[in-house]
Design an enzyme around this catalytic site. Structure first.
Site, PDB file in Angstrom:
ATOM      1  N   ILE A 114      -4.129   4.664   0.907  1.00  0.00           N
ATOM      2  CA  ILE A 114      -4.612   5.045   2.235  1.00  0.00           C
ATOM      3  C   ILE A 114      -5.746   6.055   2.134  1.00  0.00           C
ATOM      4  CG2 ILE A 114      -3.951   6.072   4.451  1.00  0.00           C
ATOM      5  CD1 ILE A 114      -1.052   5.202   3.801  1.00  0.00           C
ATOM      6  N   TYR A 139       0.842  -1.198   0.000  1.00  0.00           N
ATOM      7  CA  TYR A 139       0.000   0.000   0.000  1.00  0.00           C
ATOM      8  C   TYR A 139       0.875   1.246   0.000  1.00  0.00           C
ATOM      9  CZ  TYR A 139       1.025   0.565   5.009  1.00  0.00           C
ATOM     10  OH  TYR A 139       1.657   0.745   6.214  1.00  0.00           O
ATOM     11  N   CYS A 140       0.268   2.369  -0.378  1.00  0.00           N
ATOM     12  CA  CYS A 140       0.949   3.660  -0.356  1.00  0.00           C
ATOM     13  C   CYS A 140      -0.112   4.738  -0.144  1.00  0.00           C
ATOM     14  CB  CYS A 140       1.736   3.894  -1.644  1.00  0.00           C
ATOM     15  SG  CYS A 140       0.717   3.886  -3.131  1.00  0.00           S
ATOM     16  N   THR A 141       0.225   5.988  -0.371  1.00  0.00           N
ATOM     17  CA  THR A 141      -0.696   7.091  -0.074  1.00  0.00           C
ATOM     18  C   THR A 141      -1.951   7.063  -0.938  1.00  0.00           C
ATOM     19  OG1 THR A 141       1.187   8.467   0.557  1.00  0.00           O
ATOM     20  CG2 THR A 141      -0.902   9.589   0.155  1.00  0.00           C
ATOM     21  N   CYS A 170       2.451   2.134  -5.047  1.00  0.00           N
ATOM     22  CA  CYS A 170       2.359   0.696  -4.787  1.00  0.00           C
ATOM     23  C   CYS A 170       2.016  -0.078  -6.059  1.00  0.00           C
ATOM     24  CB  CYS A 170       1.375   0.387  -3.662  1.00  0.00           C
ATOM     25  SG  CYS A 170      -0.275   1.029  -3.856  1.00  0.00           S
TER      26      CYS A 170
END
Length: 233
Positions: free
Chosen positions: A98, A62-64, A69
């Site tokens: 996220i 996952y990433c922002t 990602c």
């Protein structure tokens, strides 16, 4: 339930103030990388051959907002496949990152289907704009100066460093916030126009935790695993 290894694709100062946990409460793996360009080197040195990431259930990233990602997961899938056939297990990404998860959980909480403590994301989501961070669930980090619970971001005040740190308003107002005492001595007398060829002790220790004494030689990492264009993950 924690069956799928969870890894954060963001930089270490982002995951410092907020991160996901698995169903059994364990925090995601949070690489100490300072920029996304270090991700391939991290995969080569810390993921390939690591039994934690060999589970048939796959790996979740996952990433922002979902962009990093997507790229990171594709690179990891190719690297695993090229490293002795470990690529059978899928590498997942969190669609929308996220930001999307926070929007969903906030709606669920507002409509009474979830409670704040049900969120798998703990802390605050770092964003690259004037807001600094959004969607606080709880404070999971501490001020670099006083050690109190804090998720406000600041920077090392030593000229030519400016490493991102967690700093409360009171400590920032006092001044003198440094990433480490060694940082001041490393940069002292170099001036704004000077070229810094050394890194301070805390940055050196972080780099060694990633790459060992040899430093971050990412080009060597890429030579070890030659990736090819992929249309699936």
């Amino acid at each position: 339930k924690g069956d799928v290894p969870l890894i954060d694709v963001r930089n270490h100062y982002e995951s410092r103030i907020g991160y996901f946990v698995t169903g059994d409460g364990n925090a995601a793996v949070r690489p100490a990388v300072r920029r996304f360009s270090q991700w391939p080197g991290y995969v080569v040195r810390h993921v390939l051959g690591n039994d934690v990431f060999k589970k048939p259930t796959g790996v979740a990233t996952y990433c922002t907002g979902g962009i990093r990602c997507e790229k990171g997961a594709r690179w990891m899938q190719e690297a695993l496949a090229d490293n002795g056939g470990e690529g059978g297990a899928p590498v997942y990404t969190l669609h929308g990152g996220i930001v999307a998860y926070q929007a969903w959980i906030e709606k669920e909480i507002k409509e009474g289907r979830k409670k704040p403590e049900d969120s798998f994301f703990k802390g605050t989501n770092y964003v690259f704009d004037a807001r600094g961070a959004i969607g606080r669930q709880q404070v999971v980090s501490k001020c670099h100066g006083c050690g109190e619970a804090e998720d406000r971001l600041g920077k090392c005040e030593v000229p030519r460093c400016h490493l991102v740190l967690v700093v409360c308003e009171a400590c920032e107002a006092k001044g003198g916030i440094r990433c480490c005492e060694n940082c001041h001595h490393i940069h002292e007398g170099q001036g704004v126009a000077g070229r810094n060829t050394r890194i301070c002790q805390c940055e050196s220790e972080r780099e060694k935790s990633l790459w060992g004494d040899g430093g971050a030689k990412l080009s060597q990492g890429r030579k070890q695993v030659k990736t090819k264009s992929a249309t699936t993950r």
